[in-house]
Design an enzyme around this catalytic site. Structure first.
Site, PDB file in Angstrom:
ATOM      1  N   GLN A  27     -40.764 -37.435 -14.386  1.00 40.65           N
ATOM      2  CA  GLN A  27     -39.923 -37.321 -15.486  1.00 40.65           C
ATOM      3  C   GLN A  27     -38.447 -36.599 -15.223  1.00 40.65           C
ATOM      4  OE1 GLN A  27     -43.268 -35.524 -17.144  1.00 40.65           O
ATOM      5  NE2 GLN A  27     -42.792 -36.467 -19.185  1.00 40.65           N
ATOM      6  N   TYR A  54     -49.119 -36.024  -6.052  1.00 40.24           N
ATOM      7  CA  TYR A  54     -48.037 -35.854  -6.859  1.00 40.24           C
ATOM      8  C   TYR A  54     -47.179 -36.923  -6.623  1.00 40.24           C
ATOM      9  CZ  TYR A  54     -50.728 -31.818  -8.587  1.00 40.24           C
ATOM     10  OH  TYR A  54     -51.867 -30.884  -9.000  1.00 40.24           O
ATOM     11  N   GLN A 182     -58.980 -23.899  -8.147  1.00 39.67           N
ATOM     12  CA  GLN A 182     -58.075 -24.139  -9.457  1.00 39.67           C
ATOM     13  C   GLN A 182     -58.698 -25.266 -10.341  1.00 39.67           C
ATOM     14  OE1 GLN A 182     -53.897 -26.587  -9.101  1.00 39.67           O
ATOM     15  NE2 GLN A 182     -53.884 -25.063  -7.800  1.00 39.67           N
ATOM     16  N   THR A 290     -40.842 -29.993 -18.511  1.00 39.87           N
ATOM     17  CA  THR A 290     -39.925 -31.004 -18.229  1.00 39.87           C
ATOM     18  C   THR A 290     -38.261 -30.515 -18.716  1.00 39.87           C
ATOM     19  OG1 THR A 290     -40.339 -32.207 -20.325  1.00 39.87           O
ATOM     20  CG2 THR A 290     -41.251 -33.040 -18.384  1.00 39.87           C
TER      21      THR A 290
HETATM   22  P1  NDP Z   1     -49.351 -28.050 -19.390  1.00 38.85           P
HETATM   23  O1  NDP Z   1     -50.879 -28.214 -19.932  1.00 38.85           O
HETATM   24  O2  NDP Z   1     -48.931 -26.668 -19.545  1.00 38.85           O
HETATM   25  O3  NDP Z   1     -48.551 -29.253 -19.665  1.00 38.85           O
HETATM   26  C1  NDP Z   1     -47.247 -29.059 -19.369  1.00 38.85           C
HETATM   27  C2  NDP Z   1     -46.694 -30.405 -20.143  1.00 38.85           C
HETATM   28  O4  NDP Z   1     -46.571 -30.042 -21.377  1.00 38.85           O
HETATM   29  C3  NDP Z   1     -45.101 -30.503 -19.693  1.00 38.85           C
HETATM   30  O5  NDP Z   1     -44.670 -31.112 -18.484  1.00 38.85           O
HETATM   31  C4  NDP Z   1     -44.448 -30.965 -21.038  1.00 38.85           C
HETATM   32  O6  NDP Z   1     -44.648 -32.241 -20.980  1.00 38.85           O
HETATM   33  C5  NDP Z   1     -45.162 -30.067 -21.954  1.00 38.85           C
HETATM   34  N1  NDP Z   1     -44.669 -29.026 -22.509  1.00 38.85           N
HETATM   35  C6  NDP Z   1     -44.902 -27.698 -21.584  1.00 38.85           C
HETATM   36  N2  NDP Z   1     -44.025 -26.768 -22.294  1.00 38.85           N
HETATM   37  C7  NDP Z   1     -44.060 -27.105 -23.437  1.00 38.85           C
HETATM   38  C8  NDP Z   1     -43.458 -26.551 -24.873  1.00 38.85           C
HETATM   39  N3  NDP Z   1     -43.175 -25.282 -24.735  1.00 38.85           N
HETATM   40  N4  NDP Z   1     -43.007 -27.303 -25.838  1.00 38.85           N
HETATM   41  C9  NDP Z   1     -43.590 -28.779 -25.823  1.00 38.85           C
HETATM   42  N5  NDP Z   1     -44.101 -29.154 -24.851  1.00 38.85           N
HETATM   43  C10 NDP Z   1     -44.088 -28.469 -23.714  1.00 38.85           C
HETATM   44  O7  NDP Z   1     -49.427 -28.127 -17.719  1.00 38.85           O
HETATM   45  P2  NDP Z   1     -49.776 -29.300 -16.543  1.00 38.85           P
HETATM   46  O8  NDP Z   1     -50.834 -30.217 -17.205  1.00 38.85           O
HETATM   47  O9  NDP Z   1     -48.501 -29.680 -16.356  1.00 38.85           O
HETATM   48  O10 NDP Z   1     -50.296 -28.438 -15.414  1.00 38.85           O
HETATM   49  C11 NDP Z   1     -49.617 -27.526 -14.780  1.00 38.85           C
HETATM   50  C12 NDP Z   1     -49.923 -27.551 -13.300  1.00 38.85           C
HETATM   51  O11 NDP Z   1     -51.052 -27.490 -12.882  1.00 38.85           O
HETATM   52  C13 NDP Z   1     -49.246 -28.927 -12.771  1.00 38.85           C
HETATM   53  O12 NDP Z   1     -47.972 -28.867 -12.481  1.00 38.85           O
HETATM   54  C14 NDP Z   1     -50.223 -28.764 -11.377  1.00 38.85           C
HETATM   55  O13 NDP Z   1     -49.327 -27.979 -10.405  1.00 38.85           O
HETATM   56  C15 NDP Z   1     -51.429 -28.168 -11.651  1.00 38.85           C
HETATM   57  N6  NDP Z   1     -52.504 -29.091 -11.809  1.00 38.85           N
HETATM   58  C16 NDP Z   1     -53.402 -29.095 -11.231  1.00 38.85           C
HETATM   59  C17 NDP Z   1     -54.644 -30.057 -11.100  1.00 38.85           C
HETATM   60  C18 NDP Z   1     -55.734 -30.023 -10.311  1.00 38.85           C
HETATM   61  O14 NDP Z   1     -56.506 -30.963 -10.354  1.00 38.85           O
HETATM   62  N7  NDP Z   1     -55.633 -29.032  -9.588  1.00 38.85           N
HETATM   63  C19 NDP Z   1     -54.432 -31.036 -12.379  1.00 38.85           C
HETATM   64  C20 NDP Z   1     -53.385 -31.038 -13.148  1.00 38.85           C
HETATM   65  C21 NDP Z   1     -52.242 -30.102 -12.931  1.00 38.85           C
HETATM   66  P3  NDP Z   1     -43.569 -33.421 -21.667  1.00 38.85           P
HETATM   67  O15 NDP Z   1     -42.305 -32.771 -21.867  1.00 38.85           O
HETATM   68  O16 NDP Z   1     -43.552 -34.468 -20.977  1.00 38.85           O
HETATM   69  O17 NDP Z   1     -44.246 -33.514 -22.792  1.00 38.85           O
END
Ligand code: NDP
Length: 327
Positions: A27, A54, A182, A290
């Site tokens: 993205q 990733y 994690q 993003t």
């Molecule tokens: P979140 O649940 O916080 O989701 C993040 C996503 O939500 C963003 O990419 C964006 O997506 C949206 N977002 C974030 N902030 C806002 C806001 N203020 N307002 C509106 N939309 C928002 O976290 P992730 O799921 O990204 O997880 C965080 C990190 O954890 C990952 O980057 C990774 O490093 C780790 N991780 C580890 C895993 C594991 O198995 N160990 C699995 C998953 C994640 P958009 O703009 O596209 O809608």
């Protein structure tokens, strides 16, 4: 920024950190990832999370390019990778995934190259591998520590029993056990962190670098009236995530939670992340974003979490209905 010690280790992590799952090389491009990491770093974030899987290795390459360009003092930040899923996606050959010594050693070497760093501060086993003996996993991680290629090793989405097995095995071998886990942790997913790991926090000591504090963005409230174009749940390649996360029950809870955020003078995203870090067993919540605006909103959790009183926690528990029962 606040820094918390990672479990029983001496390592201090910023309570809010930054990760690249779904976003980097998918993205967001080099310019945006540079901007987002810079905002994070300038706000005191000292941990950047990544994994071999990733964007099939491209996320690590992008983060590596930013780190090389920024040239921040290496001792001022921590960077991680994770081994298990491989980076060839469906094309993985048998030894290109899992936790065999071969894949652990090769995955580490490849992550170092992609991230353009000499060592990883943290290296996670991205999932348990029930086909590989625990001794082999513990030994491999300890060899990497001895070689100076990683500093701390940990687990991700391992059960409490698997984590304890790794600790017992390390103890028997006179080696270093996993220092951090994690897990997913947010207002929908509470069982592991609040119940299952309880005795590990108490008896062994363990840091947690929790993921998806916003349940992939759901808890920001952005999906309350449908799926916005370009958002994570609109991505075709993540349809499986939408099927899992996007349910009317969840959306209704989030709509109701909006009142608590409003009363506190904050937003749903800020409150949901603040709630995660109000748990002292959370070392750091890994943020995903993003857009710059999202990251800035999420970083405000630092100011909001001290305002979450026991009364507010109770109100949130009643609205969400996700608090795990007593063991
Ligand atoms: P979140 O649940 O916080 O989701 C993040 C996503 O939500 C963003 O990419 C964006 O997506 C949206 N977002 C974030 N902030 C806002 C806001 N203020 N307002 C509106 N939309 C928002 O976290 P992730 O799921 O990204 O997880 C965080 C990190 O954890 C990952 O980057 C990774 O490093 C780790 N991780 C580890 C895993 C594991 O198995 N160990 C699995 C998953 C994640 P958009 O703009 O596209 O809608």
């Amino acid at each position: 920024m606040e820094y918390r010690r990672m479990g029983k280790t001496g390592l201090q992590l910023s309570v809010l950190s930054f990760g690249s799952w779904v976003t980097f090389a998918n993205q967001v491009d080099d310019g945006a990832s540079d901007k987002l990491m810079s905002i994070a770093y300038d706000h005191g974030v000292n941990f950047f999370d990544n994994a071999e899987a990733y964007s099939n290795g491209e996320s690590e390459k992008m983060m590596g390019r930013v780190l090389a360009k920024k040239n921040w003092e290496r001792s001022s930040y921590c960077v991680s990778s994770k081994v298990f899923f491989g980076w060839h996606g469906k094309e993985n050959k048998p030894n290109q995934r899992g936790l065999s010594r071969k894949h652990i050693m090769e995955a580490c070497q490849e992550a170092l190259q992609r991230l353009q760093v000499d060592y990883l501060d943290m290296f996670f086993c991205h999932r348990p591998d029930r086909e590989t003996p625990m001794e082999e996993i513990v030994w491999s991680m300890n060899i990497l520590i001895q070689q100076g290629k990683i500093f701390y090793w940990g687990t991700s989405e391992w059960s409490a029993a698997e984590i304890m097995e790794a600790h017992m095995c390390a103890k028997e071998l006179g080696q270093i056990g996993p220092a951090m886990e994690q897990p997913q942790y947010n207002l929908f997913e509470r069982q592991r962190v609040e119940r299952d790991y309880y005795t590990i926090f108490r008896n062994v000591g363990m840091g947690t670098t929790i993921w998806s504090p916003l349940a992939s963005g759901l808890l920001s409230g952005k999906y309350n009236n449908g799926i916005p174009e370009g958002s994570r749940l609109s991505l075709e390649s993540y349809a499986w995530l939408k099927d899992k996360a996007y349910t009317e029950d969840r959306l209704q809870s989030i709509r109701n939670l909006g009142k608590v955020a409003k009363d506190m003078g904050t937003t749903l995203a800020t409150l949901s992340i603040a709630w995660c870090i109000s748990n002292p067993n959370v070392t750091t919540a890994i943020l995903g974003a993003t857009k710059e605006q999202q990251l800035l909103e999420n970083l405000k959790a630092l100011d909001v979490y001290p305002k979450i009183t026991e009364g507010i926690k109770k109100e949130i528990d009643e609205i969400m209905g996700t608090k795990p029962g007593e063991p």
